[in-house]
Design a protein around this motif. Structure first.
Motif, PDB file in Angstrom:
ATOM      1  N   VAL A   1      15.352   3.919   7.132  1.00  0.00           N
ATOM      2  CA  VAL A   1      14.190   2.985   8.023  1.00  0.00           C
ATOM      3  C   VAL A   1      13.901   4.251   8.919  1.00  0.00           C
ATOM      4  CG1 VAL A   1      14.386   1.184  10.774  1.00  0.00           C
ATOM      5  CG2 VAL A   1      15.480   0.705   8.468  1.00  0.00           C
ATOM      6  N   GLU A   2      15.132   4.934   9.539  1.00  0.00           N
ATOM      7  CA  GLU A   2      14.410   6.132   9.859  1.00  0.00           C
ATOM      8  C   GLU A   2      12.961   7.216   9.281  1.00  0.00           C
ATOM      9  OE1 GLU A   2      15.505   6.170  12.643  1.00  0.00           O
ATOM     10  OE2 GLU A   2      16.728   4.067  12.724  1.00  0.00           O
ATOM     11  N   TYR A   3      13.401   6.892   7.597  1.00  0.00           N
ATOM     12  CA  TYR A   3      11.945   7.830   7.400  1.00  0.00           C
ATOM     13  C   TYR A   3      10.906   6.599   7.197  1.00  0.00           C
ATOM     14  CZ  TYR A   3      14.769  12.005   5.083  1.00  0.00           C
ATOM     15  OH  TYR A   3      14.751  12.579   4.640  1.00  0.00           O
TER      16      TYR A   3
ATOM     17  N   ALA B   1      14.235   4.811  -3.187  1.00  0.00           N
ATOM     18  CA  ALA B   1      14.115   6.206  -3.018  1.00  0.00           C
ATOM     19  C   ALA B   1      13.471   7.225  -1.358  1.00  0.00           C
ATOM     20  CB  ALA B   1      12.545   6.677  -3.665  1.00  0.00           C
ATOM     21  N   VAL B   2      15.105   7.456  -1.106  1.00  0.00           N
ATOM     22  CA  VAL B   2      14.445   7.539   1.257  1.00  0.00           C
ATOM     23  C   VAL B   2      14.041   8.404   0.711  1.00  0.00           C
ATOM     24  CG1 VAL B   2      15.958   8.196   2.282  1.00  0.00           C
ATOM     25  CG2 VAL B   2      17.167   6.361   0.735  1.00  0.00           C
ATOM     26  N   ALA B   3      13.862   9.468   0.611  1.00  0.00           N
ATOM     27  CA  ALA B   3      12.657  10.868   0.752  1.00  0.00           C
ATOM     28  C   ALA B   3      11.443  10.115   0.407  1.00  0.00           C
ATOM     29  CB  ALA B   3      13.318  11.607  -0.113  1.00  0.00           C
ATOM     30  N   GLU B   4      10.773   9.327  -0.299  1.00  0.00           N
ATOM     31  CA  GLU B   4       9.437   8.273  -0.465  1.00  0.00           C
ATOM     32  C   GLU B   4       9.147   7.528   0.078  1.00  0.00           C
ATOM     33  OE1 GLU B   4      11.352   9.319  -2.685  1.00  0.00           O
ATOM     34  OE2 GLU B   4      11.084  11.194  -3.817  1.00  0.00           O
TER      35      GLU B   4
ATOM     36  N   ARG C   1       6.498   7.239   3.000  1.00  0.00           N
ATOM     37  CA  ARG C   1       5.085   8.035   2.538  1.00  0.00           C
ATOM     38  C   ARG C   1       4.891   6.618   1.956  1.00  0.00           C
ATOM     39  NH1 ARG C   1       7.376  12.692   1.701  1.00  0.00           N
ATOM     40  NH2 ARG C   1       7.615  12.341  -0.685  1.00  0.00           N
ATOM     41  N   ASN C   2       5.247   6.106   1.303  1.00  0.00           N
ATOM     42  CA  ASN C   2       5.009   4.479   0.008  1.00  0.00           C
ATOM     43  C   ASN C   2       4.813   3.461   1.205  1.00  0.00           C
ATOM     44  OD1 ASN C   2       4.746   6.201  -1.767  1.00  0.00           O
ATOM     45  ND2 ASN C   2       6.847   5.234  -2.454  1.00  0.00           N
ATOM     46  N   VAL C   3       5.707   3.086   1.924  1.00  0.00           N
ATOM     47  CA  VAL C   3       5.248   1.833   2.997  1.00  0.00           C
ATOM     48  C   VAL C   3       3.523   2.471   3.606  1.00  0.00           C
ATOM     49  CG1 VAL C   3       6.254   1.153   4.785  1.00  0.00           C
ATOM     50  CG2 VAL C   3       7.408   0.925   3.142  1.00  0.00           C
ATOM     51  N   ALA C   4       3.775   3.516   4.418  1.00  0.00           N
ATOM     52  CA  ALA C   4       2.775   3.658   5.129  1.00  0.00           C
ATOM     53  C   ALA C   4       1.529   3.606   4.372  1.00  0.00           C
ATOM     54  CB  ALA C   4       2.675   5.605   6.058  1.00  0.00           C
ATOM     55  N   GLY C   5       1.770   4.247   3.402  1.00  0.00           N
ATOM     56  CA  GLY C   5       0.392   4.120   2.349  1.00  0.00           C
ATOM     57  C   GLY C   5      -0.496   2.261   1.872  1.00  0.00           C
ATOM     58  N   VAL C   6       0.826   1.692   1.948  1.00  0.00           N
ATOM     59  CA  VAL C   6       0.347  -0.089   1.921  1.00  0.00           C
ATOM     60  C   VAL C   6      -0.155  -0.393   2.470  1.00  0.00           C
ATOM     61  CG1 VAL C   6       1.626  -1.884   1.673  1.00  0.00           C
ATOM     62  CG2 VAL C   6       2.285  -0.089   0.253  1.00  0.00           C
TER      63      VAL C   6
END
Length: 342
Positions: free
Chosen positions: A33-35, A324-327, A330-335
């Motif tokens: 969640v923090e990422y 894949a915690v580090a990414e 970015r992937n959620v924000a991408g959607v």
């Protein structure tokens, strides 16, 4: 698009899971969640705290005895001298009786759970309840006229059935949001699940209903969790026959095949002509996810968001998987940004 977030998610922390025969630390962890939070803030999506809708909307889709169990499970565990994390040691499978709920906590665990990968800890109910309130708040924003809202829920929810938990899920946030939209006057609501794993809990809850369409694009249950649900021939029953669509895909699926299947799923939603959409947003379709096997890349998530936006529906996004915690952020924000920018 507002993001609804509660820091209470962090109370669900610790424990181990049985993953494909090995006892390992949980892949579903608070840092996910923090990422995501950092990424949506960087994308300019405002954050708000959830409202408190209480238990009533949760009980619209979950069994009351099951909810009482989740509320009191850890206290019962401590009452028999145990602490730490809780996993079941037996299950009410096939030939076992399912018409009697044991009074002891170990029996109750095996009655309500269907895997040994979803530990309960002392703060699990607090986190799950806050996640449900986040989903309800996002649904309320859409019911009040917002074109879209995002519920940053943790733990996830789409594996939680009417009276079962598993797959890291305790309360079905997407189903709770969909039912809330129905109760707010939306005659037809669709749930589109794009998590790598089949949304078996959502399917269970709406299996015999024609007012909520359930559509899931996921890894084939021939080899992927939850293994025993998610086949293409599962279409619903009774009044719900024909209102459940599953699109299982093989391990190794890359964007071209995924995109074509997503278009089929979106076409099924469009044909239903819903008045609102709930998206169970898992990004464990990513190529480097540790417990999944699709090959989507970071650049594909904005395309996914844009494709969903093409439906032109008031939309509630509810967070599901992605490990894949580090990414993940970015992937959620991408959607979300792909949806907004369409």
């Amino acid at each position: 698009m507002r993001t609804v977030y509660s820091p209470l998610h962090a109370r669900h922390d610790g424990g181990m899971e049985l993953h494909r025969g090995e006892l390992v630390p949980c892949f579903e962890m608070p840092v996910r969640v923090e990422y995501i939070l950092a990424a949506v803030l960087a994308a300019g999506l405002p954050i708000m705290a959830p409202r408190d809708f209480g238990l009533a909307p949760i009980l619209r889709v979950h069994d009351a005895d099951f909810i009482a169990f989740l509320q009191t499970a850890f206290a019962q565990w401590k009452a028999v001298g145990k602490d730490g994390f809780m996993l079941p040691s037996g299950f009410a499978a096939r030939s076992m009786r399912q018409d009697h709920i044991p009074t002891g906590i170990n029996g109750k665990l095996g009655y309500y759970a269907y895997d040994a990968g979803t530990p309960i800890v002392e703060g699990t109910w607090d986190a799950a309840f806050a996640g449900a309130q986040s989903a309800l708040t996002a649904a309320a924003l859409v019911a009040e006229g917002a074109p879209a809202a995002y519920a940053l829920c943790r733990p996830p929810g789409h594996h939680a059935g009417y009276a079962t938990y598993g797959g890291y899920c305790f309360l079905n946030n997407g189903a709770i949001a969909a039912q809330f939209l129905r109760d707010q006057g939306r005659a037809r609501v669709a749930v589109l699940d794009v998590d790598y794993h089949h949304g078996n809990g959502t399917q269970d809850i709406f299996w015999e209903r024609a007012d909520v369409l359930t559509v899931s694009v996921h890894g084939t249950p021939e080899s992927e969790y939850p293994f025993f649900r998610g086949y293409a021939d599962e279409r619903g029953a009774g009044a719900g026959l024909g209102f459940n669509h599953n699109f299982p895909l093989p391990r190794g699926t890359a964007w071209d095949q995924y995109r074509a299947t997503l278009e089929e799923a979106i076409a099924a939603v469009r044909a239903f002509a819903p008045e609102a959409l709930v998206v169970s947003l898992g990004v464990d379709t990513y190529e480097n996810d540790p417990i999944s096997a699709f090959k989507l890349k970071e650049a594909h998530y904005p395309l996914m968001g844009a494709a969903i936006a093409g439906l032109g529906l008031p939309t509630v996004f509810v967070q599901e998987g992605g490990y894949a915690v580090a990414e993940i952020g970015r992937n959620v924000a991408g959607v979300l940004t792909g949806f907004e920018g369409h």
